[in-house]
Design a protein around this motif. Structure first.
Motif, PDB file in Angstrom:
ATOM      1  N   ASP A 225       0.816  -1.211   0.000  1.00  0.00           N
ATOM      2  CA  ASP A 225       0.000   0.000   0.000  1.00  0.00           C
ATOM      3  C   ASP A 225       0.849   1.261   0.000  1.00  0.00           C
ATOM      4  OD1 ASP A 225      -2.167  -1.644  -0.022  1.00  0.00           O
ATOM      5  OD2 ASP A 225      -2.794  -1.256   2.034  1.00  0.00           O
ATOM      6  N   ARG A 226       1.973   1.208   0.697  1.00  0.00           N
ATOM      7  CA  ARG A 226       2.880   2.357   0.691  1.00  0.00           C
ATOM      8  C   ARG A 226       3.429   2.586  -0.717  1.00  0.00           C
ATOM      9  NH1 ARG A 226       6.000   0.635   4.475  1.00  0.00           N
ATOM     10  NH2 ARG A 226       4.819   1.644   6.132  1.00  0.00           N
ATOM     11  N   PHE A 227       3.854   1.524  -1.357  1.00  0.00           N
ATOM     12  CA  PHE A 227       4.365   1.650  -2.724  1.00  0.00           C
ATOM     13  C   PHE A 227       3.293   2.220  -3.644  1.00  0.00           C
ATOM     14  CE2 PHE A 227       4.659   0.085  -7.040  1.00  0.00           C
ATOM     15  CZ  PHE A 227       5.935   0.480  -7.400  1.00  0.00           C
ATOM     16  N   MET A 228       2.084   1.686  -3.570  1.00  0.00           N
ATOM     17  CA  MET A 228       1.020   2.126  -4.475  1.00  0.00           C
ATOM     18  C   MET A 228       0.714   3.609  -4.312  1.00  0.00           C
ATOM     19  SD  MET A 228       0.190  -0.284  -6.470  1.00  0.00           S
ATOM     20  CE  MET A 228       0.457  -2.051  -6.636  1.00  0.00           C
ATOM     21  N   ALA A 229       0.735   4.102  -3.081  1.00  0.00           N
ATOM     22  CA  ALA A 229       0.452   5.517  -2.848  1.00  0.00           C
ATOM     23  C   ALA A 229       1.434   6.405  -3.600  1.00  0.00           C
ATOM     24  CB  ALA A 229       0.496   5.808  -1.346  1.00  0.00           C
ATOM     25  N   TYR A 230       2.719   6.066  -3.535  1.00  0.00           N
ATOM     26  CA  TYR A 230       3.735   6.913  -4.179  1.00  0.00           C
ATOM     27  C   TYR A 230       3.817   6.646  -5.680  1.00  0.00           C
ATOM     28  CZ  TYR A 230       4.886   8.301   0.486  1.00  0.00           C
ATOM     29  OH  TYR A 230       4.787   8.823   1.741  1.00  0.00           O
ATOM     30  N   TYR A 231       3.649   5.410  -6.072  1.00  0.00           N
ATOM     31  CA  TYR A 231       3.696   5.065  -7.501  1.00  0.00           C
ATOM     32  C   TYR A 231       2.630   5.833  -8.273  1.00  0.00           C
ATOM     33  CZ  TYR A 231       3.096   2.240 -11.745  1.00  0.00           C
ATOM     34  OH  TYR A 231       2.975   1.821 -13.050  1.00  0.00           O
ATOM     35  N   LYS A 289      10.189   3.371 -15.672  1.00  0.00           N
ATOM     36  CA  LYS A 289      10.208   2.007 -16.195  1.00  0.00           C
ATOM     37  C   LYS A 289      10.553   1.012 -15.094  1.00  0.00           C
ATOM     38  CE  LYS A 289      11.238   3.057 -21.038  1.00  0.00           C
ATOM     39  NZ  LYS A 289      12.183   2.863 -22.167  1.00  0.00           N
ATOM     40  N   PHE A 290      11.494   1.385 -14.238  1.00  0.00           N
ATOM     41  CA  PHE A 290      11.833   0.527 -13.111  1.00  0.00           C
ATOM     42  C   PHE A 290      10.652   0.418 -12.148  1.00  0.00           C
ATOM     43  CE2 PHE A 290      13.693  -0.165  -8.856  1.00  0.00           C
ATOM     44  CZ  PHE A 290      14.361  -1.363  -9.098  1.00  0.00           C
ATOM     45  N   LEU A 291       9.981   1.553 -11.887  1.00  0.00           N
ATOM     46  CA  LEU A 291       8.806   1.534 -11.019  1.00  0.00           C
ATOM     47  C   LEU A 291       7.699   0.670 -11.613  1.00  0.00           C
ATOM     48  CD1 LEU A 291       8.400   5.182  -9.671  1.00  0.00           C
ATOM     49  CD2 LEU A 291       9.195   3.171  -8.438  1.00  0.00           C
ATOM     50  N   ASP A 292       7.557   0.702 -12.913  1.00  0.00           N
ATOM     51  CA  ASP A 292       6.532  -0.137 -13.556  1.00  0.00           C
ATOM     52  C   ASP A 292       6.807  -1.621 -13.307  1.00  0.00           C
ATOM     53  OD1 ASP A 292       5.178   2.066 -14.542  1.00  0.00           O
ATOM     54  OD2 ASP A 292       6.077   1.960 -16.540  1.00  0.00           O
ATOM     55  N   ARG A 293       8.075  -1.996 -13.301  1.00  0.00           N
ATOM     56  CA  ARG A 293       8.414  -3.404 -13.022  1.00  0.00           C
ATOM     57  C   ARG A 293       8.112  -3.745 -11.560  1.00  0.00           C
ATOM     58  NH1 ARG A 293      12.875  -2.063 -16.346  1.00  0.00           N
ATOM     59  NH2 ARG A 293      14.344  -1.985 -14.591  1.00  0.00           N
ATOM     60  N   ALA A 296       4.349  -4.192 -11.269  1.00  0.00           N
ATOM     61  CA  ALA A 296       3.885  -5.487 -11.773  1.00  0.00           C
ATOM     62  C   ALA A 296       4.118  -6.585 -10.743  1.00  0.00           C
ATOM     63  CB  ALA A 296       4.591  -5.818 -13.084  1.00  0.00           C
ATOM     64  N   GLU A 297       5.238  -6.507 -10.038  1.00  0.00           N
ATOM     65  CA  GLU A 297       5.538  -7.519  -9.022  1.00  0.00           C
ATOM     66  C   GLU A 297       4.578  -7.406  -7.842  1.00  0.00           C
ATOM     67  OE1 GLU A 297       9.377  -9.196  -6.464  1.00  0.00           O
ATOM     68  OE2 GLU A 297       9.679  -7.785  -8.129  1.00  0.00           O
ATOM     69  N   PHE A 298       4.337  -6.186  -7.392  1.00  0.00           N
ATOM     70  CA  PHE A 298       3.390  -5.999  -6.294  1.00  0.00           C
ATOM     71  C   PHE A 298       1.979  -6.403  -6.721  1.00  0.00           C
ATOM     72  CE2 PHE A 298       6.314  -2.941  -4.046  1.00  0.00           C
ATOM     73  CZ  PHE A 298       6.271  -3.570  -2.809  1.00  0.00           C
ATOM     74  N   ALA A 299       1.587  -6.029  -7.930  1.00  0.00           N
ATOM     75  CA  ALA A 299       0.230  -6.306  -8.400  1.00  0.00           C
ATOM     76  C   ALA A 299      -0.052  -7.799  -8.526  1.00  0.00           C
ATOM     77  CB  ALA A 299      -0.011  -5.615  -9.739  1.00  0.00           C
ATOM     78  N   ALA A 300       1.008  -8.597  -8.688  1.00  0.00           N
ATOM     79  CA  ALA A 300       0.844 -10.042  -8.851  1.00  0.00           C
ATOM     80  C   ALA A 300       0.861 -10.802  -7.526  1.00  0.00           C
ATOM     81  CB  ALA A 300       1.938 -10.583  -9.764  1.00  0.00           C
TER      82      ALA A 300
END
Length: 309
Positions: A225-231, A289-293, A296-300
């Motif tokens: 959730d922390r990652f998603m907020a900043y992403y 691009k790195f954040l997108d990777r 994808a890892e968090f989303a899975a």
């Protein structure tokens, strides 16, 4: 002419019947208010939570109780309440948060003294039964005013419920990011983009009683959730100052690094550590691009609570 609502209290509710009598006692006894509003948003509680709220608010004006047909989660339900708020200010709480009786009054006084549109305090896990906390008041406190709310949020700790925020700011920010199940990180971040100043009080404006259980036990959920907020803030606010975007990038990478430490046998040999160290030392610009990777890892990930559509 209708009297202006000074504070809208927005409470998310989910199976907290043990806490609610004490939570409601303290909430309804908040001092120094002229015309408060109470909004309760239930996420399909299976216990007597809503019955308790209905009984304790009988005869009280400006009460809205929202029931829902299915469970969606904390961020979605707090946003329902924020959208309904009519007060000049909004103060949010979970249904196991107990407010010292004079906390809202003193937060409003600090807001008046500083002109800040976000007022934060501290919280403390008391380990006490909720009944022991119903009549508490604030002790003496100091506070610090920051004219740049976003810079303050990105360089300090402004999380958890209990904050007092101008309603127009919260509604402009659209409340919590529903792509993160828990709202703690996204609300201050999103609101600070639009707010004129923020205050951090040293007072414990939220008292947490003895805990039976909460989401913080799932540490990977918190990293997610922390990652998603900043992403998502980085993705959607390219116009923000570069320094702010660098801090958001560091926090997103930091969340991923904390996650990596939990799942990797040799985390300090990982690319996540190298990336985190580089961000920390070099103040790197966001590498989307790195954040997108990472995304994808968090989303899975399995076993992560996500908002239901």
């Amino acid at each position: 002419m209708a009297e202006e609502i000074d504070v809208s209290f927005v409470m998310t509710v989910y199976n907290k019947e043990y806490y609610l009598p004490s939570v409601m006692t303290a909430l309804l006894a908040q001092t120094g208010l002229k015309n408060p509003e109470y909004i309760f948003v239930d996420d399909v509680s299976s216990d007597n939570s809503i019955d308790i709220i209905r009984k304790m608010t009988e005869g009280i004006k400006n009460v809205t109780i929202v029931t829902n047909p299915y469970n969606r989660g904390i961020s979605a339900r707090i946003n329902q309440g924020i959208a309904l708020a009519k007060g000049k200010w909004t103060r949010m709480l979970d249904s196991d948060d107990i407010f010292p009786l004079d906390s809202t009054e003193k937060m409003l006084k600090v807001a008046d003294e500083t002109g800040a549109e976000m007022i934060y305090g501290c919280f403390t896990k008391t380990g006490k039964e909720p009944q022991e906390l119903e009549n508490c008041r604030l002790e003496d406190f100091d506070y610090q005013y920051f004219p740049n709310a976003l810079n303050a949020v990105l360089n300090g700790r402004f999380t958890r419920m209990g904050q007092l925020i101008k309603t127009k700011v919260l509604q402009q920010a659209k409340g919590a990011d529903e792509r993160a199940f828990i709202q703690d990180e996204s609300i201050p971040l999103r609101a600070a983009i639009y707010a004129d100043g923020i205050v951090k009080m040293t007072a414990n404006v939220v008292l947490v009683p003895k805990e039976i259980g909460n989401f913080s036990g799932n540490k990977i959920q918190l990293d997610h959730d922390r990652f998603m907020a900043y992403y998502w803030t980085l993705k959607e606010h390219a116009e923000l100052p570069e320094e702010a975007r660098q801090r958001m990038y560091l926090r997103a990478v930091s969340a991923y690094w904390k996650f990596t430490k939990k799942i990797c046998q040799f985390p300090f040999c990982s690319s996540a550590f190298v990336r985190y160290l580089g961000c920390k030392v070099l103040h790197s610009k966001p590498d989307m691009k790195f954040l997108d990777r990472m995304y994808a890892e968090f989303a899975a990930l399995p076993d992560i609570r996500r908002i239901k559509a």
